[in-house]
Design a protein around this motif. Structure first.
Motif, PDB file in Angstrom:
ATOM      1  N   THR A  71      58.395  42.272  45.318  1.00  0.00           N
ATOM      2  CA  THR A  71      58.151  40.970  45.556  1.00  0.00           C
ATOM      3  C   THR A  71      57.640  40.489  46.761  1.00  0.00           C
ATOM      4  O   THR A  71      56.968  39.216  46.752  1.00  0.00           O
ATOM      5  CB  THR A  71      59.179  40.139  44.917  1.00  0.00           C
ATOM      6  N   SER A  72      57.687  41.407  47.569  1.00  0.00           N
ATOM      7  CA  SER A  72      57.581  40.895  49.169  1.00  0.00           C
ATOM      8  C   SER A  72      55.722  41.447  49.312  1.00  0.00           C
ATOM      9  O   SER A  72      55.242  40.869  50.499  1.00  0.00           O
ATOM     10  CB  SER A  72      58.041  41.637  50.071  1.00  0.00           C
ATOM     11  N   CYS A  73      55.270  41.851  48.400  1.00  0.00           N
ATOM     12  CA  CYS A  73      53.725  42.385  48.333  1.00  0.00           C
ATOM     13  C   CYS A  73      52.935  41.058  47.929  1.00  0.00           C
ATOM     14  O   CYS A  73      53.092  40.447  47.155  1.00  0.00           O
ATOM     15  CB  CYS A  73      53.393  43.325  47.534  1.00  0.00           C
ATOM     16  N   ILE A  74      51.575  40.827  48.836  1.00  0.00           N
ATOM     17  CA  ILE A  74      50.831  39.815  48.435  1.00  0.00           C
ATOM     18  C   ILE A  74      50.259  39.993  47.061  1.00  0.00           C
ATOM     19  O   ILE A  74      49.811  38.821  46.478  1.00  0.00           O
ATOM     20  CB  ILE A  74      49.738  39.639  49.620  1.00  0.00           C
ATOM     21  N   HIS A  75      50.098  41.062  46.547  1.00  0.00           N
ATOM     22  CA  HIS A  75      49.635  41.327  45.402  1.00  0.00           C
ATOM     23  C   HIS A  75      50.515  41.126  44.121  1.00  0.00           C
ATOM     24  O   HIS A  75      50.182  41.243  42.701  1.00  0.00           O
ATOM     25  CB  HIS A  75      48.968  42.574  45.086  1.00  0.00           C
ATOM     26  N   ASN A  76      51.761  40.810  44.462  1.00  0.00           N
ATOM     27  CA  ASN A  76      52.890  40.523  43.344  1.00  0.00           C
ATOM     28  C   ASN A  76      52.927  39.148  42.635  1.00  0.00           C
ATOM     29  O   ASN A  76      53.236  38.172  43.828  1.00  0.00           O
ATOM     30  CB  ASN A  76      54.254  40.910  43.783  1.00  0.00           C
ATOM     31  N   GLU A  77      52.927  38.970  41.602  1.00  0.00           N
ATOM     32  CA  GLU A  77      53.049  37.503  41.018  1.00  0.00           C
ATOM     33  C   GLU A  77      54.178  37.802  39.844  1.00  0.00           C
ATOM     34  O   GLU A  77      53.756  38.354  38.604  1.00  0.00           O
ATOM     35  CB  GLU A  77      51.796  36.935  40.546  1.00  0.00           C
ATOM     36  N   ASP A  78      55.218  37.441  39.993  1.00  0.00           N
ATOM     37  CA  ASP A  78      56.246  37.307  38.964  1.00  0.00           C
ATOM     38  C   ASP A  78      56.655  38.815  38.381  1.00  0.00           C
ATOM     39  O   ASP A  78      56.487  39.146  37.148  1.00  0.00           O
ATOM     40  CB  ASP A  78      55.762  36.504  37.588  1.00  0.00           C
ATOM     41  N   MET A  79      56.759  39.722  39.330  1.00  0.00           N
ATOM     42  CA  MET A  79      56.764  41.181  39.343  1.00  0.00           C
ATOM     43  C   MET A  79      55.870  41.857  38.375  1.00  0.00           C
ATOM     44  O   MET A  79      56.067  42.807  37.941  1.00  0.00           O
ATOM     45  CB  MET A  79      58.119  41.336  38.546  1.00  0.00           C
ATOM     46  N   ALA A  80      54.738  41.064  38.591  1.00  0.00           N
ATOM     47  CA  ALA A  80      53.379  42.000  38.069  1.00  0.00           C
ATOM     48  C   ALA A  80      52.396  42.049  39.118  1.00  0.00           C
ATOM     49  O   ALA A  80      52.209  41.145  40.076  1.00  0.00           O
ATOM     50  CB  ALA A  80      52.813  41.187  36.822  1.00  0.00           C
ATOM     51  N   THR A 127      48.300  50.514  48.490  1.00  0.00           N
ATOM     52  CA  THR A 127      47.629  49.015  48.495  1.00  0.00           C
ATOM     53  C   THR A 127      48.777  47.770  48.978  1.00  0.00           C
ATOM     54  O   THR A 127      48.278  46.673  49.103  1.00  0.00           O
ATOM     55  CB  THR A 127      47.036  48.793  46.943  1.00  0.00           C
ATOM     56  N   PHE A 128      49.955  48.225  48.880  1.00  0.00           N
ATOM     57  CA  PHE A 128      50.952  47.327  49.376  1.00  0.00           C
ATOM     58  C   PHE A 128      50.520  46.350  50.556  1.00  0.00           C
ATOM     59  O   PHE A 128      50.230  47.144  51.506  1.00  0.00           O
ATOM     60  CB  PHE A 128      52.416  47.929  49.578  1.00  0.00           C
ATOM     61  N   GLU A 129      50.583  45.324  50.640  1.00  0.00           N
ATOM     62  CA  GLU A 129      50.582  44.349  51.626  1.00  0.00           C
ATOM     63  C   GLU A 129      51.481  43.249  51.644  1.00  0.00           C
ATOM     64  O   GLU A 129      51.862  42.599  50.639  1.00  0.00           O
ATOM     65  CB  GLU A 129      49.201  43.752  51.814  1.00  0.00           C
ATOM     66  N   ALA A 130      52.320  43.233  52.716  1.00  0.00           N
ATOM     67  CA  ALA A 130      53.439  42.454  52.890  1.00  0.00           C
ATOM     68  C   ALA A 130      52.833  41.070  53.016  1.00  0.00           C
ATOM     69  O   ALA A 130      51.694  40.631  53.780  1.00  0.00           O
ATOM     70  CB  ALA A 130      54.337  42.753  54.206  1.00  0.00           C
ATOM     71  N   ARG A 131      53.954  39.978  52.500  1.00  0.00           N
ATOM     72  CA  ARG A 131      53.416  38.491  52.640  1.00  0.00           C
ATOM     73  C   ARG A 131      53.763  38.187  54.048  1.00  0.00           C
ATOM     74  O   ARG A 131      54.545  38.602  54.687  1.00  0.00           O
ATOM     75  CB  ARG A 131      54.467  38.040  51.740  1.00  0.00           C
ATOM     76  N   ALA A 132      52.775  37.079  54.512  1.00  0.00           N
ATOM     77  CA  ALA A 132      53.087  36.791  55.944  1.00  0.00           C
ATOM     78  C   ALA A 132      54.161  35.742  56.031  1.00  0.00           C
ATOM     79  O   ALA A 132      54.843  35.193  55.182  1.00  0.00           O
ATOM     80  CB  ALA A 132      51.864  35.920  56.277  1.00  0.00           C
TER      81      ALA A 132
END
Length: 96
Positions: free
Chosen positions: A63-72, A91-96
């Motif tokens: 859930t800390s990934c910028i591409h994650n929305e509601d575990m999708a 492709t994982f990118e941490a949220r700022a």
């Protein structure tokens, strides 16, 4: 009647030791989880399984990934390969 679900695709996987990776990922869908965005569908085996023409990302627990929305996963596509572990979502990118 079959229902089509649109999932982000696994565009590439460079993990040759995974049983689902033969000419690309052949799992029906993968899940991403863990401390380093691991592909939790990874299976270390010489046997080759799975028959999907295109693999999707079924669930993402990072859930800390910028591409994650509601575990999708909301990325158009992801790449899987070695990073911290044997098979990670590159492709994982941490949220700022």
């Amino acid at each position: 009647m079959a229902t089509m679900i649109s999932l982000p695709i696994v565009s590439s996987c460079s993990v040759a030791t995974c049983g689902f990776n033969h000419d690309g990922c052949r799992a029906g869908a993968i899940n991403v989880s863990g401390d380093h965005a691991q592909c939790s569908t990874f299976v270390a085996t010489d046997d080759k399984g799975g028959h999907a023409d295109q693999t999707g990302v079924g669930a993402c627990m990072r859930t800390s990934c910028i591409h994650n929305e509601d575990m999708a996963c909301t990325a158009e596509a992801i790449e899987v390969g070695a990073s911290f572990d044997t098979a990670d979502c590159l492709t994982f990118e941490a949220r700022a």
